[in-house]
Motif scaffolding. Structure first.
Motif, PDB file in Angstrom:
ATOM      1  N   HIS A  13      59.914  13.083 139.024  1.00 27.28           N
ATOM      2  CA  HIS A  13      60.936  14.133 139.098  1.00 27.28           C
ATOM      3  C   HIS A  13      61.579  14.367 137.732  1.00 27.28           C
ATOM      4  O   HIS A  13      61.645  15.499 137.246  1.00 27.28           O
ATOM      5  N   HIS A  14      62.027  13.291 137.095  1.00 27.46           N
ATOM      6  CA  HIS A  14      62.698  13.444 135.804  1.00 27.46           C
ATOM      7  C   HIS A  14      61.728  13.802 134.680  1.00 27.46           C
ATOM      8  O   HIS A  14      62.110  14.483 133.735  1.00 27.46           O
ATOM      9  N   LYS A  15      60.492  13.379 134.798  1.00 23.42           N
ATOM     10  CA  LYS A  15      59.494  13.785 133.810  1.00 23.42           C
ATOM     11  C   LYS A  15      59.320  15.305 133.862  1.00 23.42           C
ATOM     12  O   LYS A  15      59.185  15.960 132.828  1.00 23.42           O
ATOM     13  N   GLY A  16      59.378  15.874 135.056  1.00 26.62           N
ATOM     14  CA  GLY A  16      59.327  17.329 135.190  1.00 26.62           C
ATOM     15  C   GLY A  16      60.483  18.001 134.467  1.00 26.62           C
ATOM     16  O   GLY A  16      60.313  19.047 133.830  1.00 26.62           O
ATOM     17  N   GLN A  17      61.653  17.390 134.527  1.00 25.52           N
ATOM     18  CA  GLN A  17      62.794  17.930 133.791  1.00 25.52           C
ATOM     19  C   GLN A  17      62.544  17.877 132.288  1.00 25.52           C
ATOM     20  O   GLN A  17      62.921  18.799 131.560  1.00 25.52           O
ATOM     21  N   LEU A  18      61.904  16.808 131.830  1.00 25.90           N
ATOM     22  CA  LEU A  18      61.594  16.706 130.394  1.00 25.90           C
ATOM     23  C   LEU A  18      60.683  17.841 129.944  1.00 25.90           C
ATOM     24  O   LEU A  18      60.812  18.330 128.822  1.00 25.90           O
ATOM     25  N   PHE A  19      59.762  18.264 130.813  1.00 23.47           N
ATOM     26  CA  PHE A  19      58.909  19.409 130.467  1.00 23.47           C
ATOM     27  C   PHE A  19      59.766  20.652 130.225  1.00 23.47           C
ATOM     28  O   PHE A  19      59.520  21.408 129.280  1.00 23.47           O
ATOM     29  N   ILE A  20      60.771  20.850 131.048  1.00 24.45           N
ATOM     30  CA  ILE A  20      61.666  21.996 130.877  1.00 24.45           C
ATOM     31  C   ILE A  20      62.435  21.863 129.563  1.00 24.45           C
ATOM     32  O   ILE A  20      62.574  22.839 128.812  1.00 24.45           O
ATOM     33  N   TYR A  21      62.929  20.657 129.262  1.00 20.59           N
ATOM     34  CA  TYR A  21      63.626  20.433 127.998  1.00 20.59           C
ATOM     35  C   TYR A  21      62.731  20.829 126.827  1.00 20.59           C
ATOM     36  O   TYR A  21      63.166  21.505 125.898  1.00 20.59           O
ATOM     37  N   LEU A  22      61.465  20.388 126.862  1.00 19.76           N
ATOM     38  CA  LEU A  22      60.552  20.703 125.765  1.00 19.76           C
ATOM     39  C   LEU A  22      60.399  22.209 125.603  1.00 19.76           C
ATOM     40  O   LEU A  22      60.433  22.728 124.482  1.00 19.76           O
ATOM     41  N   ARG A  23      60.247  22.910 126.704  1.00 22.53           N
ATOM     42  CA  ARG A  23      60.091  24.368 126.642  1.00 22.53           C
ATOM     43  C   ARG A  23      61.362  25.030 126.108  1.00 22.53           C
ATOM     44  O   ARG A  23      61.291  25.946 125.291  1.00 22.53           O
ATOM     45  N   LEU A  24      62.526  24.540 126.552  1.00 24.06           N
ATOM     46  CA  LEU A  24      63.791  25.100 126.061  1.00 24.06           C
ATOM     47  C   LEU A  24      63.969  24.839 124.564  1.00 24.06           C
ATOM     48  O   LEU A  24      64.634  25.614 123.878  1.00 24.06           O
ATOM     49  N   LEU A  25      63.365  23.767 124.085  1.00 22.14           N
ATOM     50  CA  LEU A  25      63.406  23.459 122.653  1.00 22.14           C
ATOM     51  C   LEU A  25      62.398  24.292 121.864  1.00 22.14           C
ATOM     52  O   LEU A  25      62.312  24.182 120.643  1.00 22.14           O
ATOM     53  N   GLY A  26      61.624  25.121 122.553  1.00 23.50           N
ATOM     54  CA  GLY A  26      60.645  25.973 121.887  1.00 23.50           C
ATOM     55  C   GLY A  26      59.317  25.291 121.635  1.00 23.50           C
ATOM     56  O   GLY A  26      58.490  25.804 120.879  1.00 23.50           O
ATOM     57  N   ILE A  27      59.098  24.158 122.257  1.00 23.01           N
ATOM     58  CA  ILE A  27      57.848  23.419 122.058  1.00 23.01           C
ATOM     59  C   ILE A  27      56.789  23.996 122.990  1.00 23.01           C
ATOM     60  O   ILE A  27      56.956  24.018 124.211  1.00 23.01           O
ATOM     61  N   GLU A  28      55.727  24.497 122.387  1.00 24.31           N
ATOM     62  CA  GLU A  28      54.667  25.122 123.168  1.00 24.31           C
ATOM     63  C   GLU A  28      53.578  24.139 123.571  1.00 24.31           C
ATOM     64  O   GLU A  28      52.983  24.276 124.634  1.00 24.31           O
ATOM     65  N   LYS A  29      53.312  23.163 122.712  1.00 21.13           N
ATOM     66  CA  LYS A  29      52.261  22.182 122.999  1.00 21.13           C
ATOM     67  C   LYS A  29      52.865  21.042 123.820  1.00 21.13           C
ATOM     68  O   LYS A  29      53.626  20.228 123.306  1.00 21.13           O
ATOM     69  N   VAL A  30      52.551  21.029 125.089  1.00 17.51           N
ATOM     70  CA  VAL A  30      53.039  19.965 125.964  1.00 17.51           C
ATOM     71  C   VAL A  30      51.836  19.248 126.576  1.00 17.51           C
ATOM     72  O   VAL A  30      50.778  19.845 126.769  1.00 17.51           O
ATOM     73  N   PRO A  31      51.989  17.968 126.861  1.00 11.73           N
ATOM     74  CA  PRO A  31      50.876  17.235 127.454  1.00 11.73           C
ATOM     75  C   PRO A  31      50.634  17.671 128.895  1.00 11.73           C
ATOM     76  O   PRO A  31      51.498  18.286 129.522  1.00 11.73           O
ATOM     77  N   PHE A  32      49.474  17.324 129.408  1.00  4.19           N
ATOM     78  CA  PHE A  32      49.176  17.531 130.827  1.00  4.19           C
ATOM     79  C   PHE A  32      50.138  16.660 131.623  1.00  4.19           C
ATOM     80  O   PHE A  32      50.632  15.645 131.135  1.00  4.19           O
ATOM     81  N   PHE A  33      50.415  17.003 132.876  1.00  2.00           N
ATOM     82  CA  PHE A  33      51.441  16.308 133.645  1.00  2.00           C
ATOM     83  C   PHE A  33      51.085  14.857 133.987  1.00  2.00           C
ATOM     84  O   PHE A  33      51.956  14.055 134.324  1.00  2.00           O
ATOM     85  N   VAL A  34      49.821  14.503 133.868  1.00  2.00           N
ATOM     86  CA  VAL A  34      49.389  13.132 134.129  1.00  2.00           C
ATOM     87  C   VAL A  34      48.293  12.794 133.134  1.00  2.00           C
ATOM     88  O   VAL A  34      47.503  13.650 132.751  1.00  2.00           O
ATOM     89  N   SER A  35      48.279  11.547 132.687  1.00  2.00           N
ATOM     90  CA  SER A  35      47.279  11.112 131.719  1.00  2.00           C
ATOM     91  C   SER A  35      46.139  10.411 132.447  1.00  2.00           C
ATOM     92  O   SER A  35      46.367   9.459 133.191  1.00  2.00           O
ATOM     93  N   ARG A  36      44.947  10.863 132.200  1.00  3.31           N
ATOM     94  CA  ARG A  36      43.778  10.247 132.830  1.00  3.31           C
ATOM     95  C   ARG A  36      42.947   9.462 131.839  1.00  3.31           C
ATOM     96  O   ARG A  36      41.831   9.086 132.110  1.00  3.31           O
ATOM     97  N   GLY A  37      43.526   9.203 130.656  1.00  2.00           N
ATOM     98  CA  GLY A  37      42.754   8.497 129.635  1.00  2.00           C
ATOM     99  C   GLY A  37      43.350   7.214 129.210  1.00  2.00           C
ATOM    100  O   GLY A  37      44.377   6.771 129.551  1.00  2.00           O
TER     101      GLY A  37
END
Length: 152
Positions: A128-152
């Protein structure tokens, strides 16, 4: 939950994304808040890691154990080191859990839950809170965001 290893791998697939998010921000952005009474980016990251540590320790101890308090960080490198240390410590606690720990009922804020259910709630809380961090990144103008889960 009978397989703690599977749980740890699922949890790490989400926690790794928090680490990746920290690679996208600079030190000046750590104090960003989307609204006056909200948590800063740094506080939200720490809330995620501190809460998961609290949940794991609570399940291990069989009783509510408060988590760590947020700290003030001046640089992304300092926050990254804290998150790495928290992740390592929480992973060790999770891997130490026994079947008895997972089955034991635990009083938690007015509810009695088996440890396994509390850990599922913990993972849901982190997601839930990781989803909020994605919004923070977008509000900061960051376009390159990781995929929501890491499979590597």
């Amino acid at each position: 939950m009978s397989n703690i290893e599977a749980y740890v791998q699922q949890w790490l697939s989400h926690r790794k994304v928090v680490h990746q998010m920290l690679e996208e921000v600079n030190s000046e952005q750590l104090q960003f808040k989307p609204w006056e009474n909200g948590m800063s980016f740094s506080q939200l990251v720490q809330h995620i890691t501190n809460a998961m540590g609290m949940f794991a320790t609570t399940v291990k101890n069989g009783t509510y154990t408060p988590g760590a308090k947020s700290q003030e960080f001046r640089s992304v490198a300092e926050l990254q080191a804290k998150v790495a240390a928290d992740t390592e410590q929480t992973e060790a606690i999770l891997r130490s859990l026994t079947a008895e720990d997972l089955e034991r009922p635990i009083e938690f804020f007015g509810h009695t839950l088996p440890g396994s259910v509390l850990l599922q709630n913990a993972k849901d809380h982190e997601i839930h809170h990781k989803g909020q961090l994605f919004i923070y990144l977008r509000l900061l103008g960051i376009e390159k965001v990781p995929f929501f889960v890491s499979r590597g």
